[in-house]
Design a protein around this motif. Structure first.
Motif, mmCIF file in Angstrom:
data_model
loop_
_atom_site.group_PDB
_atom_site.id
_atom_site.type_symbol
_atom_site.label_atom_id
_atom_site.label_comp_id
_atom_site.label_asym_id
_atom_site.label_seq_id
_atom_site.Cartn_x
_atom_site.Cartn_y
_atom_site.Cartn_z
ATOM 1 N N ALA A 58 0.841 -1.202 0.000
ATOM 2 C CA ALA A 58 0.000 0.000 0.000
ATOM 3 C C ALA A 58 0.876 1.252 0.000
ATOM 4 C CB ALA A 58 -0.923 -0.009 1.209
ATOM 5 N N ASP A 65 1.843 4.590 -5.747
ATOM 6 C CA ASP A 65 1.463 5.984 -5.953
ATOM 7 C C ASP A 65 0.303 6.024 -6.952
ATOM 8 O OD1 ASP A 65 2.633 5.359 -8.326
ATOM 9 O OD2 ASP A 65 4.209 6.862 -8.235
ATOM 10 N N ALA A 66 -0.096 7.222 -7.330
ATOM 11 C CA ALA A 66 -1.267 7.366 -8.204
ATOM 12 C C ALA A 66 -1.088 6.595 -9.515
ATOM 13 C CB ALA A 66 -1.508 8.849 -8.485
ATOM 14 N N SER A 67 0.089 6.742 -10.122
ATOM 15 C CA SER A 67 0.308 6.060 -11.406
ATOM 16 C C SER A 67 0.172 4.552 -11.255
ATOM 17 C CB SER A 67 1.712 6.360 -11.940
ATOM 18 O OG SER A 67 1.823 7.696 -12.240
ATOM 19 N N VAL A 91 -1.622 2.840 -9.071
ATOM 20 C CA VAL A 91 -3.019 2.426 -8.889
ATOM 21 C C VAL A 91 -3.768 2.540 -10.217
ATOM 22 C CG1 VAL A 91 -5.188 2.959 -7.714
ATOM 23 C CG2 VAL A 91 -3.048 2.963 -6.435
ATOM 24 N N VAL A 92 -3.500 3.623 -10.942
ATOM 25 C CA VAL A 92 -4.124 3.778 -12.261
ATOM 26 C C VAL A 92 -3.750 2.587 -13.144
ATOM 27 C CG1 VAL A 92 -3.929 5.133 -14.389
ATOM 28 C CG2 VAL A 92 -4.366 6.285 -12.219
ATOM 29 N N ASN A 93 -2.487 2.193 -13.093
ATOM 30 C CA ASN A 93 -2.030 1.035 -13.871
ATOM 31 C C ASN A 93 -2.730 -0.245 -13.423
ATOM 32 O OD1 ASN A 93 1.493 1.815 -14.615
ATOM 33 N ND2 ASN A 93 -0.409 2.575 -15.454
ATOM 34 N N GLU A 102 -5.555 -0.602 -12.039
ATOM 35 C CA GLU A 102 -6.989 -0.560 -12.367
ATOM 36 C C GLU A 102 -7.224 -0.687 -13.871
ATOM 37 O OE1 GLU A 102 -9.346 -0.722 -10.360
ATOM 38 O OE2 GLU A 102 -9.048 0.440 -8.521
ATOM 39 N N SER A 103 -6.166 -0.626 -14.663
ATOM 40 C CA SER A 103 -6.345 -0.543 -16.113
ATOM 41 C C SER A 103 -6.218 -1.868 -16.845
ATOM 42 C CB SER A 103 -5.332 0.444 -16.712
ATOM 43 O OG SER A 103 -5.552 1.734 -16.213
ATOM 44 N N LEU A 140 -6.865 -3.757 -1.038
ATOM 45 C CA LEU A 140 -6.797 -2.304 -1.220
ATOM 46 C C LEU A 140 -7.824 -1.745 -2.196
ATOM 47 C CD1 LEU A 140 -2.894 -2.209 -1.455
ATOM 48 C CD2 LEU A 140 -4.270 -1.600 0.539
ATOM 49 N N SER A 141 -8.719 -2.582 -2.685
ATOM 50 C CA SER A 141 -9.715 -2.107 -3.634
ATOM 51 C C SER A 141 -11.098 -2.500 -3.132
ATOM 52 C CB SER A 141 -9.437 -2.739 -5.005
ATOM 53 O OG SER A 141 -10.576 -2.700 -5.808
ATOM 54 N N ILE A 145 0.307 0.361 -19.611
ATOM 55 C CA ILE A 145 0.657 0.062 -18.214
ATOM 56 C C ILE A 145 2.172 -0.106 -18.089
ATOM 57 C CG2 ILE A 145 0.367 -1.605 -16.335
ATOM 58 C CD1 ILE A 145 -2.390 -2.254 -17.583
ATOM 59 N N ASN A 146 2.744 0.570 -17.122
ATOM 60 C CA ASN A 146 4.187 0.457 -16.883
ATOM 61 C C ASN A 146 4.422 -0.817 -16.063
ATOM 62 O OD1 ASN A 146 6.890 0.745 -16.350
ATOM 63 N ND2 ASN A 146 6.756 2.938 -15.909
ATOM 64 N N GLU A 199 14.907 10.354 -7.679
ATOM 65 C CA GLU A 199 13.608 10.011 -7.075
ATOM 66 C C GLU A 199 13.819 9.304 -5.732
ATOM 67 O OE1 GLU A 199 11.663 11.572 -8.910
ATOM 68 O OE2 GLU A 199 12.907 11.588 -10.715
ATOM 69 N N ALA A 227 14.886 11.876 -3.457
ATOM 70 C CA ALA A 227 13.904 12.966 -3.397
ATOM 71 C C ALA A 227 14.595 14.320 -3.451
ATOM 72 C CB ALA A 227 13.014 12.844 -2.158
ATOM 73 N N ALA A 269 -7.516 7.286 -6.371
ATOM 74 C CA ALA A 269 -6.218 6.845 -6.920
ATOM 75 C C ALA A 269 -5.247 8.017 -6.985
ATOM 76 C CB ALA A 269 -6.418 6.241 -8.307
ATOM 77 N N ARG A 293 -3.239 9.396 -3.973
ATOM 78 C CA ARG A 293 -2.007 8.747 -3.512
ATOM 79 C C ARG A 293 -0.785 9.574 -3.882
ATOM 80 N NH1 ARG A 293 -1.602 3.537 -1.874
ATOM 81 N NH2 ARG A 293 -3.580 2.509 -1.494
ATOM 82 N N GLY A 294 -0.992 10.541 -4.730
ATOM 83 C CA GLY A 294 0.119 11.432 -5.095
ATOM 84 C C GLY A 294 0.995 10.829 -6.159
ATOM 85 N N TYR A 297 12.174 14.299 -9.850
ATOM 86 C CA TYR A 297 13.326 15.151 -9.556
ATOM 87 C C TYR A 297 14.376 15.090 -10.670
ATOM 88 C CZ TYR A 297 11.501 15.504 -4.795
ATOM 89 O OH TYR A 297 10.709 15.750 -3.705
ATOM 90 N N PHE A 321 -9.962 4.711 -16.289
ATOM 91 C CA PHE A 321 -8.532 4.692 -15.969
ATOM 92 C C PHE A 321 -7.655 4.620 -17.223
ATOM 93 C CE2 PHE A 321 -10.373 3.432 -11.909
ATOM 94 C CZ PHE A 321 -9.656 4.233 -11.056
ATOM 95 N N SER A 356 -3.976 6.136 -17.615
ATOM 96 C CA SER A 356 -2.861 5.207 -17.778
ATOM 97 C C SER A 356 -2.023 5.584 -18.997
ATOM 98 C CB SER A 356 -3.418 3.784 -17.920
ATOM 99 O OG SER A 356 -2.373 2.858 -17.927
#
Lengths: 439, 210
Positions: free
Chosen positions: A23, A27-29, A31-33, A35-36, A75-76, A121-122, A285, A288, B26, B29-30, B35, B183, B187
């Protein structure tokens, strides 16, 4: 690794902690992946593992689905309500066993599937997060975890001591002076304010020192301002493969500190696919923070020397037909696509492209930490058949590649699949062609 | 009938609201701030991902599975047509005959493509084993939606059934696989941004030109 837990010794709270780790990694990407994916399976043929074994577990969507089904389970909302319908799965020992076998043992993180996924999807990014979960449980396969531990504990992945490193460089400097006939030829160590700090793969000083002199010869011919560091020299970061972001960041910080200490303008990375990816794209990254210096591949530097007329190459010195293997992390996932071609076109007489090439090139099978994970050696060699066939079709006698992991894998494939080719780095070929005394 | 109409509208809002909530959940989550200095342009990568990058000659997987790829496109166009029929009937919009014909043809073609893809998923061992029940169900539910849409557009007597079924489907969408419709775009954008920044996409030359 001492104290490494066995799968059987894990307690229910360990699995719960692992789900929390998952969890935290998403990150957002991500979760988007997750879900896709529609499990269309069109990605199957993009994977060299699947092309080799035809096993459903080797289909990228199947590997991705391992993470998806645990994500759904915990988580869903849909997956928690309709578990069976959604294919959600408990994260238990049986599931973890499948994760280890597929996420470590059937993937090189090459990213070819991502490029060919209809949804975009990555997949390797998600697989690496899955590896991160396994790393948090202490379940990184032995060979890979010991490589990471060695780098963490000694500063490089081969445990080369500072004395050994400095002495090797001094010896190579003498070799370079003998080869060039120029006593001013140097392998500078700790030269503050140089244009760039050069990081190498530890296998260069350890086993293939001539690749380091090849680079030094080119830098010397170009009159380049460069240095090595006695504190830190390792371009690799195997924690990228293990999925352990904390150790990856620790290793990345060492490179950053070495560059800052020497006050160089750039960090230049030796021929290493994942080393480029880790230092150029991932390190900022993980840490950071932005870097105050440029990070680039040695290919960009050498191509620049050719363009600026600082070196000239004589292709007549490399007459055998040469083909090029594109390292996945450098090319598809790294964006260094044309420089190696530009160098080879100047350095060899007969350059033949593989098909497919560039970002669509097949992985050789040596990436993703596969070379260090002996549990999966047979599978790695077998999956290398796809690359071997690609090489054979070119009828080239030399395979060039700007990556030391690829060099190892290709050399093994050349023997295993009886390809009858030499395997060389791009810089080796460039160094053989470089014309000294033009400066 | 009016109750069913209002039911469709309400289900539509529930569906859209739930999907929007899922997307925001979704996104909450940020995203990584990136960077590392870019080497290429994220915008070029995104434009490629949403445009040229979807074409079969840019994508080996689409070339190798051209039937499934084209089937998928026809299927999704059919779904849009099905929702067009639903919207027109729910809101009593008087569409020109030509538009009705296009919607009917598209939903019929979509239904055929959807059934074909479902058959492939059932009959091909590899596709079957890769699938979860939701994969079969989602396809079947959408196929039924297209069949009822088509029938309702031709026979007014079927409209109540179509409305009733649409209410079920709209409420189901956010729960299952069909939510990928929302999505998908995110995506592709994420994909384009990732590879665009790295200068890996768009490729300098189209693969077919190499």
């Amino acid at each position: 690794m001492s104290g490494k837990p066995s799968l059987e010794s894990l307690r229910p709270e360990d699995f719960k902690a692992a789900v929390r780790r998952l969890a935290g990694l998403l990150d957002a990407s991500s979760v988007v992946n997750l879900e896709s994916c529609v499990r269309c399976g069109l990605c199957a043929e993009s994977c060299h593992y699947y092309l080799d074994d035809g096993d459903i577990r080797s289909i990228p969507a199947a590997k991705l689905n391992l993470v998806i089904r645990v994500f759904k389970r915990y988580l869903s909302p849909g997956g928690r309500i309709l578990r069976g319908w959604m294919g959600a799965r408990d994260f238990d020992a049986a599931e973890v066993r499948e994760w280890i076998d597929s996420l470590y043992g059937r993937c090189t993180l090459c990213g070819r599937c991502a490029l060919n996924c209809a949804m975009g999807i990555n997949i390797p990014a998600i697989i690496r997060k899955g590896r991160g979960v396994l790393a948090s449980m202490g379940l990184v396969p032995d060979g890979l975890s010991s490589t990471v531990d060695l780098a963490r504990d000694t500063g490089n992945n081969m445990g080369i001591s500072k004395v050994e490193w400095v002495e090797t460089v001094a010896w190579l400097e003498e070799e370079l002076q003998a080869e060039t006939g120029d006593p001013s030829a140097r392998l500078p160590m700790d030269a503050r304010g140089a244009d760039f700090l050069y990081l190498v793969n530890p296998r260069e000083p350890k086993f293939y020192p001539l690749t380091l002199t090849a680079a030094a010869k080119i830098f010397h011919a170009a009159g380049g301002s460069w240095t090595l560091s006695s504190d830190f020299f390792d371009v690799t970061n195997y924690a990228f493969f293990s999925g352990d972001d904390l150790i990856a960041a620790l290793i990345s910080r060492r490179a950053k500190e070495a560059a800052e200490k020497l006050d160089v303008k750039a960090l230049v990375l030796s021929e290493c696919g994942h080393g480029f990816g880790s230092n150029r794209w991932e390190a900022p990254e993980w840490l950071a923070e932005k870097t105050g210096f440029e990070v680039k591949s040695v290919l960009q530097v050498v191509a620049g020397y050719i363009r600026e007329g600082r070196i000239s190459l004589d292709p007549a010195r490399n007459v055998k037909p040469v083909t090029l293997h594109d390292p996945c992390r450098l090319v598809r996932m790294g964006g260094i696509v044309e420089e190696q071609r530009f160098i080879l076109r100047h350095a060899v007489k007969d350059f033949i492209e593989m098909t497919p090439n560039r970002e669509q090139n097949y992985c050789c099978g040596g990436g993703g930490g596969q070379l260090s994970m002996t549990d999966f050696t047979a599978r790695r060699r077998s999956a290398g058949r796809i690359k071997s066939e690609q090489i054979r079709r070119t009828q080239a006698r030399v395979v060039a590649t700007p990556c030391h992991n690829c060099l190892d894998q290709l050399a093994e494939l050349a023997k295993h699949h009886k390809l009858g080719v030499e395997v060389k780095s791009v810089l080796e070929l460039a160094a053989e062609a470089v014309v000294l005394g033009d400066r | 009938m009016n109750a069913l109409r209002w039911g469709v509208v309400a289900a539509g809002f529930i569906s859209l609201g739930s999907l929007t909530f899922l997307v925001f959940k979704a996104l909450s989550r940020g995203r990584a701030p990136f960077y590392a200095a870019p080497q290429g342009r994220a915008s070029s990568g995104i434009a490629y991902a949403l445009g040229r990058g979807l074409l079969p000659w840019e994508k080996e997987s689409a070339r190798l599975h051209l039937g499934a790829y084209l089937g998928g496109i026809v299927y999704h166009l059919g779904v849009f047509a099905g929702f067009g029929i639903l919207g027109a009937l729910t809101l009593n919009i008087d569409l020109p005959p030509l538009v009705w014909m296009v919607l009917r043809l598209a939903s019929a073609a979509g239904l055929a493509a959807g059934l074909g893809l479902l058959a492939k998923r059932i009959l091909k061992s590899q596709a079957r084993r890769l699938s979860v029940p939701d994969d079969f169900g989602a396809n079947l539910f959408v196929d039924i939606f297209l069949a009822t849409a088509l029938a309702a557009s031709l026979r007014p007597a079927v409209v109540p059934l179509f409305f009733g079924y649409s209410i079920f489907l709209l409420v189901f969408i956010p729960l299952g696989k069909i939510r990928h419709c929302f999505f998908f775009f995110l995506s592709r954008i994420s994909f384009g941004r990732f590879f665009g920044r790295r200068g890996a996409l768009p490729p300098l030359k189209s693969e077919r030109e190499r």
